[in-house]
Design a protein around this motif. Structure first.
Motif, PDB file in Angstrom:
ATOM      1  N   VAL A 169      10.661  19.142   9.749  1.00 44.72           N
ATOM      2  CA  VAL A 169      11.691  19.754   9.051  1.00 44.72           C
ATOM      3  C   VAL A 169      11.700  21.133   9.606  1.00 44.72           C
ATOM      4  O   VAL A 169      10.643  21.658   9.127  1.00 44.72           O
ATOM      5  CB  VAL A 169      12.032  19.353   7.706  1.00 44.72           C
ATOM      6  N   LEU A 170      12.710  21.378  10.123  1.00 49.08           N
ATOM      7  CA  LEU A 170      12.525  22.863  10.845  1.00 49.08           C
ATOM      8  C   LEU A 170      13.945  23.821  10.088  1.00 49.08           C
ATOM      9  O   LEU A 170      14.842  23.177   9.814  1.00 49.08           O
ATOM     10  CB  LEU A 170      12.889  22.887  12.394  1.00 49.08           C
ATOM     11  N   GLN A 171      13.450  25.117   9.834  1.00 48.15           N
ATOM     12  CA  GLN A 171      14.530  26.184   9.307  1.00 48.15           C
ATOM     13  C   GLN A 171      14.184  27.330   9.840  1.00 48.15           C
ATOM     14  O   GLN A 171      13.114  28.004  10.177  1.00 48.15           O
ATOM     15  CB  GLN A 171      14.146  26.164   7.708  1.00 48.15           C
ATOM     16  N   MET A 172      14.993  27.963  10.472  1.00 47.68           N
ATOM     17  CA  MET A 172      14.949  29.218  11.370  1.00 47.68           C
ATOM     18  C   MET A 172      16.217  30.238  10.591  1.00 47.68           C
ATOM     19  O   MET A 172      17.074  29.889  10.797  1.00 47.68           O
ATOM     20  CB  MET A 172      15.202  29.104  12.831  1.00 47.68           C
ATOM     21  N   GLU A 173      15.677  31.171  10.297  1.00 51.08           N
ATOM     22  CA  GLU A 173      16.463  32.374   9.353  1.00 51.08           C
ATOM     23  C   GLU A 173      16.183  33.751   9.969  1.00 51.08           C
ATOM     24  O   GLU A 173      14.927  34.058  10.137  1.00 51.08           O
ATOM     25  CB  GLU A 173      16.195  32.085   8.058  1.00 51.08           C
ATOM     26  N   CYS A 174      17.210  34.510  10.210  1.00 47.54           N
ATOM     27  CA  CYS A 174      17.370  35.920  10.446  1.00 47.54           C
ATOM     28  C   CYS A 174      17.542  36.747   9.096  1.00 47.54           C
ATOM     29  O   CYS A 174      18.253  36.521   8.363  1.00 47.54           O
ATOM     30  CB  CYS A 174      18.285  36.205  11.522  1.00 47.54           C
ATOM     31  N   HIS A 175      16.368  37.339   8.784  1.00 48.29           N
ATOM     32  CA  HIS A 175      16.327  38.258   7.501  1.00 48.29           C
ATOM     33  C   HIS A 175      16.650  39.794   8.069  1.00 48.29           C
ATOM     34  O   HIS A 175      16.630  40.082   9.179  1.00 48.29           O
ATOM     35  CB  HIS A 175      14.861  38.056   6.881  1.00 48.29           C
ATOM     36  N   ASP A 176      16.101  40.599   6.840  1.00 49.03           N
ATOM     37  CA  ASP A 176      16.463  41.902   7.120  1.00 49.03           C
ATOM     38  C   ASP A 176      15.519  42.768   7.819  1.00 49.03           C
ATOM     39  O   ASP A 176      16.150  43.597   8.765  1.00 49.03           O
ATOM     40  CB  ASP A 176      16.701  42.789   5.816  1.00 49.03           C
ATOM     41  N   SER A 177      14.374  42.242   7.966  1.00 46.63           N
ATOM     42  CA  SER A 177      13.445  42.971   9.052  1.00 46.63           C
ATOM     43  C   SER A 177      12.600  41.922   9.712  1.00 46.63           C
ATOM     44  O   SER A 177      11.756  42.489  10.324  1.00 46.63           O
ATOM     45  CB  SER A 177      12.494  43.577   7.812  1.00 46.63           C
ATOM     46  N   TYR A 178      12.758  40.667   9.714  1.00 43.17           N
ATOM     47  CA  TYR A 178      12.083  39.870  10.371  1.00 43.17           C
ATOM     48  C   TYR A 178      12.864  38.538  10.863  1.00 43.17           C
ATOM     49  O   TYR A 178      13.913  38.177  10.000  1.00 43.17           O
ATOM     50  CB  TYR A 178      10.872  39.537   9.656  1.00 43.17           C
ATOM     51  N   PHE A 179      12.395  37.612  11.432  1.00 45.22           N
ATOM     52  CA  PHE A 179      12.786  36.368  12.168  1.00 45.22           C
ATOM     53  C   PHE A 179      11.838  35.175  11.606  1.00 45.22           C
ATOM     54  O   PHE A 179      10.508  35.371  11.599  1.00 45.22           O
ATOM     55  CB  PHE A 179      13.050  36.436  13.492  1.00 45.22           C
ATOM     56  N   MET A 180      12.222  34.242  10.780  1.00 51.74           N
ATOM     57  CA  MET A 180      11.490  33.454  10.500  1.00 51.74           C
ATOM     58  C   MET A 180      11.653  31.871  10.890  1.00 51.74           C
ATOM     59  O   MET A 180      12.851  31.458  11.096  1.00 51.74           O
ATOM     60  CB  MET A 180      11.601  33.268   8.580  1.00 51.74           C
ATOM     61  N   ILE A 181      10.814  31.176  11.232  1.00 48.64           N
ATOM     62  CA  ILE A 181      10.414  29.735  11.183  1.00 48.64           C
ATOM     63  C   ILE A 181       9.619  29.011  10.600  1.00 48.64           C
ATOM     64  O   ILE A 181       8.664  29.293  10.213  1.00 48.64           O
ATOM     65  CB  ILE A 181      10.315  29.316  12.760  1.00 48.64           C
ATOM     66  N   ALA A 182      10.369  28.053   9.805  1.00 44.72           N
ATOM     67  CA  ALA A 182       9.508  27.369   8.774  1.00 44.72           C
ATOM     68  C   ALA A 182       9.576  25.836   9.102  1.00 44.72           C
ATOM     69  O   ALA A 182      10.534  25.273   9.629  1.00 44.72           O
ATOM     70  CB  ALA A 182       9.953  27.364   7.317  1.00 44.72           C
ATOM     71  N   ILE A 183       8.306  25.097   9.192  1.00 45.18           N
ATOM     72  CA  ILE A 183       8.132  23.557   9.771  1.00 45.18           C
ATOM     73  C   ILE A 183       7.478  23.088   8.686  1.00 45.18           C
ATOM     74  O   ILE A 183       6.430  23.222   8.179  1.00 45.18           O
ATOM     75  CB  ILE A 183       7.499  23.706  10.953  1.00 45.18           C
ATOM     76  N   ASP A 184       7.974  21.602   8.505  1.00 40.43           N
ATOM     77  CA  ASP A 184       7.054  20.668   7.496  1.00 40.43           C
ATOM     78  C   ASP A 184       6.613  19.699   8.605  1.00 40.43           C
ATOM     79  O   ASP A 184       7.225  18.940   9.302  1.00 40.43           O
ATOM     80  CB  ASP A 184       8.189  20.175   6.772  1.00 40.43           C
ATOM     81  N   LEU A 185       5.327  19.936   8.596  1.00 38.26           N
ATOM     82  CA  LEU A 185       4.504  18.902   9.637  1.00 38.26           C
ATOM     83  C   LEU A 185       3.786  18.021   8.499  1.00 38.26           C
ATOM     84  O   LEU A 185       3.363  18.075   7.417  1.00 38.26           O
ATOM     85  CB  LEU A 185       3.556  19.792  10.461  1.00 38.26           C
ATOM     86  N   PRO A 186       3.225  16.881   9.102  1.00 39.23           N
ATOM     87  CA  PRO A 186       2.306  15.813   8.330  1.00 39.23           C
ATOM     88  C   PRO A 186       1.131  16.632   7.994  1.00 39.23           C
ATOM     89  O   PRO A 186       0.446  17.436   8.664  1.00 39.23           O
ATOM     90  CB  PRO A 186       1.976  14.963   9.331  1.00 39.23           C
ATOM     91  N   VAL A 187       0.755  16.423   6.677  1.00 43.61           N
ATOM     92  CA  VAL A 187      -0.299  16.998   6.076  1.00 43.61           C
ATOM     93  C   VAL A 187      -1.574  16.948   6.868  1.00 43.61           C
ATOM     94  O   VAL A 187      -2.517  17.877   6.840  1.00 43.61           O
ATOM     95  CB  VAL A 187      -0.572  16.338   4.620  1.00 43.61           C
ATOM     96  N   ALA A 188      -1.837  15.819   7.472  1.00 47.91           N
ATOM     97  CA  ALA A 188      -3.021  15.800   8.404  1.00 47.91           C
ATOM     98  C   ALA A 188      -2.946  16.184   9.619  1.00 47.91           C
ATOM     99  O   ALA A 188      -3.781  16.433  10.328  1.00 47.91           O
ATOM    100  CB  ALA A 188      -3.231  13.989   8.499  1.00 47.91           C
TER     101      ALA A 188
END
Length: 806
Positions: free
Chosen positions: A26-45
């Motif tokens: 699951v991918l989330q990409m966001e532009c914040h006030d001072s940085y760009f963020m990528i969040a990913i949910d990967l299998p725990v293993a």
């Protein structure tokens, strides 16, 4: 010195369109006030992955050191499979196109032994920057200042200095400062880069970035709070003057302290000389809100001894929780705290991004016995189970079951997600389940049901945790009571089901109430989860009759309630109803035929009989009312005819006498008969009294009325109208005629066996005469008067023993 403004990016939340990340991530990409963020949910293993930064000059793997130097922060929560990358807008490989910042990243994963690359690209639009920006990330410090000063008194002064600021970065010198204002030997920008310091003149700003723990940075305490400080300056000499820019960054290194359900992080207020009073906004995971809004969400913001204190409730929304099982359940919470401080004039902005965690905290499960005895089942609730724990098995009274349960399981467990990121499990099991322990409680005079439960909860990286509990329920063991009602055609019994019904058996006489019995006897029964309804039609097996008269009679039906273990009768429901019927016939188990008949259909119109009788003229009615008569006689008396063919049938006839017709000339009347199944008359041939296992089937047969005054010239068979008492309701049948008049005296027939059909006693030879075959004089007598002439009226057949004729 004052500063002018330049611009930086901000765009709230971008969708994941166009990304080739596979479905399991699951991918989330966001532009914040001072940085760009990528969040990913990967299998725990899955742990074999890394990021690359891409720009026009090439592809650059983001190692730990390189990421800190170039403005990238990679945070991994392996127990959740959560990966987050944050990139500063002034990171090394961000490209600015006009007013847009473009980020190009690669995610490289090892998928089943093959390295797979996913391109992650996003463009963000700018928002204004403050003259001085300080960013305290988790792995680096970054400070940027406005490139062009506006503090000079006149335009000519700036025109004089413009060549210095416009000179390339290679013309600038870099120097670090110690706490005692000692300046270290200057170096050029290239040499500083080799030592891990990044100095850039880009997009109208001067940038200085350094990882934590550099040799020339230093740690100190301010108001008891640990702080890491780096102080540098860059300068350029142009002709007879020198331009110097001071670059100072100080970041709180507080790891937070936990007390009273709050995780508190501290930062000294007076780290920057021009800071003064600061406006604070804060949030988790980059979600900044004003101080007032944060306080409404449960945060506590306080300033004590010139130190900003931010307290996070340990169950604040946006935190991460990790469970651990070892002699109990323990959890710790992780928070990505983001704090923004703005000076009153807006000249300085300090941003701090900190990952804080609590110590291991005891976590208690919530158990509730929601059993309602009237529902007949256990209902046990187990809640507050952390979402990273899993219920893998359950033990019930010593028997182990793995989850998920099979579809044919006798009990059920439902799982439900709760708003606080926990799960609950509800167990439902019937009291009647064989696994439930049942025993009679003398103390409570009730049936005690007990269920011992052992839940097995597991969490990756920890030993299994077993949670045990025991629930009991007391049930009233009073026998159930039927509600009985009279109808025109029978009696209806109704029972509202109770949880304890399984403790009981219901019977009619000695027979257990089953669908087979209902079908065989002609009852009707419906049985659902709410009620049991049994209807016993009149004249079906199980009735007891009394006070029989032409006006009617009382019928009594009884349902017995027996203990399911001992079969002992514990209660009964008895219902007696009064029934009215112009005609009826009853054939009892002790061989009594009771019949009420209406002869109006066979008596010539306008005539009134003077008397009535049976085959034996001495047998007269018990009661007479006009054309209606009531007889009650033993089936084998009053000249009854006996016929054996599968059943044993006793037949008689009701005759009438008119004033103008001698009785001997009148053969019109109503034939009545009782039939008993032969298998139920096993004692008929061994004792002198009549006994039957079941009631007989009665039939009333009406002769067809003839024209008054017309006597048939010869006896011919005539059609009959019949009323039969069956297992359901009276019905009409046509049966062969029997010749009842002028019969010889009664005979008694001896038989040789009891539990099978008798041996052949008489056999008809070819000349039509009877030949005596065998006679056992020691055998008991068949107590039945046979009125039919020899060789005509009664036949007893057996497939292996011939026929008996008399």
């Amino acid at each position: 010195m004052t500063f002018s403004f330049c611009w930086v990016v901000f765009l709230s939340v971008w969708a994941v369109a166009g990304c080739d990340l596979p479905a399991e991530g699951v991918l989330q990409m966001e532009c914040h006030d001072s940085y760009f963020m990528i969040a990913i949910d990967l299998p725990v293993a899955e742990q074999d992955f890394h990021f690359e930064a891409v720009d026009g000059t090439g592809v650059y793997p983001l190692t730990e050191q390189y990421a800190a130097e170039c403005g990238y922060s990679i945070n991994v929560l392996p127990f959740l499979g959560y990966v987050e990358l944050r990139a500063s807008y002034l990171s090394c490989h961000t490209e600015k196109k006009g007013h847009l910042f473009e980020f190009k990243m690669n995610l490289i994963r090892n998928v089943e032994g093959k390295m797979v690359t996913h391109a992650l690209n996003r463009t963000c639009s700018p928002l204004p920057w403050s003259p001085r920006e300080v960013f305290c990330e988790v792995n680096y410090m970054e400070v940027t200042v406005q490139h062009e000063p506006t503090c000079l008194p006149g335009t000519n002064d700036w025109n004089t200095l413009r060549p210095v600021y416009a000179s390339p970065v290679s013309d600038w010198q870099f120097a670090l400062h110690k706490p005692d204002d000692q300046q270290l030997q200057p170096m050029n920008i290239t040499e500083a880069r080799k030592q891990g310091y990044v100095v850039e003149l880009m997009y109208g700003r001067i940038l200085f970035r350094t990882p934590y723990g550099q040799p020339d940075s230093y740690s100190t305490e301010v108001n008891g709070v640990p702080v890491e400080v780096v102080h540098a300056s860059i300068f350029s000499r142009q002709s007879w003057f020198v331009v110097m820019v001071d670059l100072f960054a100080a970041c709180s290194m507080s790891q937070g302290s936990f007390a009273g359900g709050y995780l508190t992080w501290k930062m000294p207020e007076a780290l920057y000389s021009s800071q003064g009073s600061m406006q604070v906004s804060l949030g988790l995971n980059g979600d900044l809100v004003k101080q007032e809004v944060a306080e409404q969400r449960g945060f506590v913001v306080n300033v004590d001894n010139s130190t900003l204190e931010i307290s996070i409730p340990y169950k604040a929304k946006g935190g991460f929780r990790k469970s651990h099982a070892s002699g109990g359940i323990f959890v710790f919470y992780i928070f990505n705290l983001y704090v923004k401080q703005v000076s009153m004039g807006g000249e300085t902005v300090v941003r701090s991004y900190r990952t804080l965690d609590t110590p291991l905290l005891p976590h208690l499960l919530v158990e509730e016995d929601k059993t309602v005895p009237q529902e007949g089942m256990f209902t046990v609730f187990l809640g507050n189970v952390p979402d990273d724990m899993e219920l893998t098995s359950i033990q019930l009274n010593g028997q182990q079951f793995k989850l998920p349960l099979p579809s044919d399981s006798t009990f059920m467990i439902t799982e439900e997600a709760q708003p606080d990121n926990t799960y609950s499990y509800t167990l439902k099991m019937l009291f009647s389940d064989p696994l439930v322990v049942q025993e009679f409680s003398k103390e409570h005079a009730a049936m005690l049901h007990q269920l011992n439960i052992n839940y097995t909860l597991t969490v990756p990286g920890s030993e299994p945790y077993h949670y045990t509990t025991s629930v009991t329920a007391l049930l009233d063991v009073s026998p159930p009571v039927f509600e009985a009602n009279c109808t025109a055609s029978g009696i209806t019994f109704k029972l509202a089901h109770q949880p304890s019904d399984y403790l009981w058996e219901f019977g009619i006489g000695t027979d257990l109430l089953t669908m087979e019995l209902v079908t065989r006897r002609g009852y009707t029964m419906s049985n659902d989860s709410q009620t049991l309804v049994l209807t016993a039609p009149l004249f079906t097996h199980g009735y007891d009759y009394r006070d029989v008269s032409l006006r009617g009679f009382y019928g009594t039906f009884e349902i017995l309630v027996r203990d399911g273990d001992t079969s002992k009768v514990r209660a009964s429901t008895v219902k007696t109803c009064f029934f009215e019927s112009r005609e009826y016939i009853m054939c009892s188990t002790d061989g009594m035929m009771t019949v009420a008949a209406d002869l109006s259909g066979v008596i010539p119109s306008g005539q009134m009989p003077v008397n009535f009788h049976l085959y034996n003229k001495l047998c007269v009615p018990n009661e007479v009312n006009g054309t209606r008569v009531l007889f009650s006689i033993p089936v084998n008396s009053c000249g009854s005819v006996v016929k054996l063919r599968g059943n044993v049938t006793y037949r008689n006839k009701i005759f009438y006498t008119l004033n103008n017709f001698p009785s001997d000339d009148n053969d019109k009347g109503v034939t009545v008969q009782c039939s008993y199944p032969l298998h139920g008359l096993s004692r008929l041939f061994s004792v002198y009294r009549f006994e039957s296992d079941t009631e007989g089937k009665g039939t009333i047969i009406h002769d067809v009325q003839t024209t008054p005054g017309v006597t048939p010239t010869e006896p011919t068979p005539e059609p009959k109208t019949t009323t039969t008492t069956t297992t359901a309701a009276p019905q009409k049948t046509i049966i062969p005629n029997y010749l009842p008049a002028h019969h010889p005296p009664a005979h008694y027939i001896r038989v040789t066996r009891v539990h099978s059909l008798p041996n052949v006693f008489y056999r008809e030879n070819r000349s039509g005469r009877a030949a005596h075959v065998q006679q056992n004089r020691s055998a008991p007598l068949l107590h039945a008067a046979v009125r039919a002439p020899p060789w005509r009226s009664c036949t007893l057949s057996h497939p292996s023993r011939g026929s008996l004729l008399y």
